[in-house]
Design a protein around this motif. Structure first.
Motif, mmCIF file in Angstrom:
data_model
loop_
_atom_site.group_PDB
_atom_site.id
_atom_site.type_symbol
_atom_site.label_atom_id
_atom_site.label_comp_id
_atom_site.label_asym_id
_atom_site.label_seq_id
_atom_site.Cartn_x
_atom_site.Cartn_y
_atom_site.Cartn_z
ATOM 1 N N TYR A 108 -0.091 -3.705 -0.337
ATOM 2 C CA TYR A 108 -1.152 -3.912 -1.323
ATOM 3 C C TYR A 108 -1.096 -5.353 -1.782
ATOM 4 C CZ TYR A 108 -1.592 1.103 -1.457
ATOM 5 O OH TYR A 108 -1.791 2.395 -1.110
ATOM 6 N N MET A 111 -1.018 -6.468 -5.567
ATOM 7 C CA MET A 111 0.021 -5.978 -6.474
ATOM 8 C C MET A 111 1.179 -6.974 -6.549
ATOM 9 S SD MET A 111 0.678 -1.986 -5.853
ATOM 10 C CE MET A 111 1.208 -1.085 -7.269
ATOM 11 N N TYR A 116 5.010 -3.246 -7.098
ATOM 12 C CA TYR A 116 4.889 -2.523 -5.835
ATOM 13 C C TYR A 116 6.173 -1.759 -5.530
ATOM 14 C CZ TYR A 116 4.310 -1.629 -0.906
ATOM 15 O OH TYR A 116 4.235 -1.005 0.298
ATOM 16 N N PHE A 119 6.428 1.209 -7.766
ATOM 17 C CA PHE A 119 5.512 2.254 -7.301
ATOM 18 C C PHE A 119 6.132 3.031 -6.138
ATOM 19 C CE2 PHE A 119 1.949 3.006 -4.221
ATOM 20 C CZ PHE A 119 1.388 4.087 -4.867
ATOM 21 N N CYS A 120 6.676 2.304 -5.162
ATOM 22 C CA CYS A 120 7.276 2.958 -4.000
ATOM 23 C C CYS A 120 8.473 3.808 -4.407
ATOM 24 C CB CYS A 120 7.714 1.926 -2.970
ATOM 25 S SG CYS A 120 6.340 1.102 -2.195
ATOM 26 N N SER A 122 9.136 5.220 -7.311
ATOM 27 C CA SER A 122 8.817 6.443 -8.041
ATOM 28 C C SER A 122 8.128 7.456 -7.124
ATOM 29 C CB SER A 122 7.956 6.143 -9.269
ATOM 30 O OG SER A 122 6.878 5.340 -8.920
ATOM 31 N N LEU A 123 7.349 6.959 -6.167
ATOM 32 C CA LEU A 123 6.731 7.892 -5.213
ATOM 33 C C LEU A 123 7.790 8.606 -4.383
ATOM 34 C CD1 LEU A 123 3.583 6.582 -3.374
ATOM 35 C CD2 LEU A 123 3.815 8.524 -4.889
ATOM 36 N N GLN A 124 8.855 7.895 -4.056
ATOM 37 C CA GLN A 124 9.884 8.493 -3.211
ATOM 38 C C GLN A 124 10.859 9.337 -4.014
ATOM 39 O OE1 GLN A 124 9.446 8.842 -0.286
ATOM 40 N NE2 GLN A 124 9.560 7.056 1.015
ATOM 41 N N LYS A 128 13.985 7.988 -12.609
ATOM 42 C CA LYS A 128 13.388 6.917 -13.398
ATOM 43 C C LYS A 128 14.423 5.926 -13.929
ATOM 44 C CE LYS A 128 9.188 6.522 -15.924
ATOM 45 N NZ LYS A 128 8.143 7.077 -16.667
ATOM 46 N N GLN A 167 10.599 -2.122 0.555
ATOM 47 C CA GLN A 167 9.992 -0.836 0.205
ATOM 48 C C GLN A 167 10.513 0.277 1.117
ATOM 49 O OE1 GLN A 167 7.687 1.153 1.954
ATOM 50 N NE2 GLN A 167 7.513 -0.189 3.719
ATOM 51 N N ILE B 17 1.559 9.470 -10.392
ATOM 52 C CA ILE B 17 1.968 8.114 -9.976
ATOM 53 C C ILE B 17 0.817 7.423 -9.243
ATOM 54 C CG2 ILE B 17 3.530 6.820 -8.487
ATOM 55 C CD1 ILE B 17 5.564 9.137 -9.032
ATOM 56 N N THR B 93 -2.633 0.543 4.657
ATOM 57 C CA THR B 93 -1.700 0.963 3.614
ATOM 58 C C THR B 93 -1.658 2.480 3.482
ATOM 59 O OG1 THR B 93 -3.487 0.470 2.090
ATOM 60 C CG2 THR B 93 -1.681 -1.086 2.175
ATOM 61 N N LYS B 100 5.325 8.361 2.742
ATOM 62 C CA LYS B 100 6.238 8.562 1.620
ATOM 63 C C LYS B 100 6.100 10.019 1.173
ATOM 64 C CE LYS B 100 6.253 3.817 0.134
ATOM 65 N NZ LYS B 100 7.257 3.531 1.177
ATOM 66 N N ALA B 101 6.851 10.371 0.130
ATOM 67 C CA ALA B 101 6.869 11.774 -0.265
ATOM 68 C C ALA B 101 5.586 12.158 -1.001
ATOM 69 C CB ALA B 101 8.098 12.043 -1.137
#
Lengths: 330, 252
Positions: A108, A111, A116, A119-120, A122-124, A128, A167, B17, B93, B100-101
């Motif tokens: 992105y 970003m 970035y 973001f990656c 927390s997505l994975q 926290k 990432q 998210i 992207t 990813k999850a």
């Protein structure tokens, strides 16, 4: 920069105690795009702590295979088992254990680097409270400290590649899939990234694809060459070399004789398969022996018999490039 | 908490998210501000100052605003949604996200929610209209609440359609135009057809027409029939979007 890498390794070993063993097992994988078979009945295995180098010409099926392992594409025929679990039933769960750097490194661009990475992470599913620590670590490992507040679009290609690697590794995955990880990097960066990958490969399962043959030799424990969707070679660089060295290739320079006469005489030797001029004026030849034979003694004796002077006789070692060409040129 | 509820919350977490990231990128890229300024300026101008505005009607009603918003949202929403999937596909992207999850469904839901929240924000910013109106005369609260609800539901439908159009192509302009094209049927064409046919065919088009259902809600009557209509269109749009995303798995 090298110091930073070293300090990372130390910390890494402390952090990675809870690492599980995640072997990748690909079983009879086939993928069709319409009538075209992109991947054709491929089976192989990568163990934890092993780095597999994926080689092949463009369109051979490397990227497709990687996309199936990362569950971007469907696994239609055959199966992929990661850590004892089939990707067919546990795709969403397995994704958390895979770090993936796609081909061309999409990012992105608007970003900032830090956002970035957050973001990656927390997505994975990184907890926290651990996210800031992981980001700091990745920024240090990938040498992004000076660039961390810039937008990704402002970065040069090499730095973008580092962001791509960061990432992929942010959630400390057990499996790393890297599609051409060193494109766009300068030679110093390439050496650093290779070192990093080698180090990571000790406890992770790594598959990396590349066009650069020296890279595979430098980084990977095992090489797999695929062509037209099929595996054509699988083994260490050493074994591949031995396989390819079935025919001896000599570079010979003979003086004090007529080049055509020498050419003819060498060709008539019983052990010689093929002769070729590399330089007609200098009387330099390339001599390929028949499989399993060596022509060195014969060539020497031939020179003695005819009163020619042998000024050069070298055995050329089969290069990885040659093996690659031999296996993939149809 | 049993296992399924924890799983549910984890799923919602991924959706949230994505939503946060999309909202941020709306505001970072100025799209959000442009939308807000245009929407508020446009609707404010026609509600208070020009055309058949509130003073011309001479009643304490927000109907002029609702009918302006009905059209302006119809045009703004595809502009908002056109890049949401098309751009990710073009730059690649999407591959990064979906490996990813995150499941396809979570991605679609997250994006839907982000656009929906942005529209809700812009609708919330028109609340001063309500306050102003209440200070001038007696406002029918039920009508106002239903009017806003109608706009929100309609926006939901057009976001779902916009996402679907965006998932059809890599080109944002194509996504924008096809979203408008699909939307136009629900917005006006089905209504015209309903008026031109008699009997069961007319009835059928009447049922499909979004303007018809919107007006019914706007009158201040919340009918289950209308709710089911809007929600099922949203569901259908999102389902088709997810379906479109999943096609990559076979075709590459």
């Amino acid at each position: 920069m090298p110091f930073l890498f070293l300090s990372y390794f130390k910390q890494y070993e402390i952090n990675s105690n809870n690492h599980s063993i995640m072997d990748i097992k690909v079983e009879k994988l086939t993928k069709n795009y319409g009538h075209h078979k992109a991947v054709d009945d491929i089976s192989f295995e990568v163990k934890t702590g092993e780095i597999l180098g994926f080689l092949g010409p463009n369109g051979a099926g490397k990227t497709t295979t990687m996309k199936i392992i990362t569950n971007y594409l469907n696994c239609e025929q055959g199966d992929i088992i990661i850590g004892g679990k089939s990707i067919r039933d546990n795709a969403e769960e397995l994704k958390k254990h895979i770090g993936y750097l796609p081909e061309n490194n999409p990012l992105y661009l608007d970003m900032p680097v830090i956002d970035y990475l957050e973001f990656c992470a927390s997505l994975q599913g990184v907890e926290k409270s651990k996210i800031p620590e992981r980001i700091r670590e990745m920024v240090r490992v990938c040498g992004l400290n000076a660039e961390k507040h810039k937008r990704i679009g402002e970065l040069s290609k090499g730095f973008r590649q580092r962001v791509g690697l960061a990432q992929a590794m942010i959630h400390n995955p057990s499996v790393l899939i890297l599609d051409e990880p060193t494109t766009g990097l300068d030679p110093n960066q390439i050496i650093e990234i290779r070192k990093l990958i080698r180090e990571l490969g000790r406890e992770k399962t790594v598959i990396l694809s590349t066009h650069i043959l020296s890279e595979v030799e430098a980084t990977c424990d095992r090489i797999m060459i695929i062509n037209n969707g099929k595996i054509v070679a699988n083994g260490t660089a050493e074994t591949l070399r031995k396989q390819a060295q079935g025919q001896e290739i000599l570079t010979v320079k003979i003086e004090d004789g007529d080049s055509n006469a020498i050419f003819k005489a060498i060709q008539e030797l019983p052990t010689v398969g093929l002769v070729d001029f590399t330089d007609r004026n200098l009387n330099r030849f390339e001599v390929q022996s028949r499989p399993g034979c060596t022509s060195r003694r014969e060539i020497f004796n031939l020179c003695v018999k005819n009163g020619w002077i042998l000024t050069e006789l070298a055995v050329s070692e089969a290069k990885l490039e040659d093996i690659f060409r031999e296996l993939t040129v149809n | 908490m049993n296992n399924t509820t924890t799983k549910y919350f984890k799923n919602m977490n991924s959706v949230w998210i994505i939503t946060k990231k999309e909202l941020n990128s709306f505001f970072d890229s100025l799209i959000a501000y442009i939308l807000l300024v245009l929407f508020l300026g446009f609707s404010g101008f026609f509600t208070w100052m020009f055309g058949s505005d509130i003073f011309l009607i001479g009643q304490a009603t927000l109907r002029p605003f609702f009918s302006i918003a009905y059209w302006s949202l119809f045009i703004f929403i595809p502009a908002l949604t056109m890049r949401m999937i098309a751009e990710e596909r073009k730059t690649g992207t999407i591959e990064l996200l979906l490996t990813k999850a995150v499941s396809d469904r979570q991605l679609v839901l997250g994006k839907f929610l982000a656009a929906f929240l942005l529209i809700c924000i812009s609708l919330a910013l028109t609340l001063p209209y309500v306050i102003t109106l209440a200070s001038i005369g007696n406002v029918d609260n039920g009508e106002v609440i239903c009017g806003y609800l109608g706009l929100a539901l309609m926006s939901g439908v057009y976001i779902a359609i916009g996402l679907y159009a965006s998932s059809l192509t890599n080109n944002q302009i194509v996504a924008f135009l096809s979203a408008l094209f699909i939307g136009l049927f629900f917005h006006i064409i089905f209504d015209i057809l309903a008026n031109n046919f008699k009997g069961s065919i007319g009835e059928f088009f009447n049922m499909l027409s979004l303007s018809n259902h919107f007006e019914s809600i706007q009158r201040g009557v919340l009918d289950t029939k209308d709710l089911v209509y809007f929600l099922s269109l949203i569901f259908l749009g999102l389902f088709l979007t997810e379906n479109n995303l999943a096609k990559r798995k076979v075709n590459g």
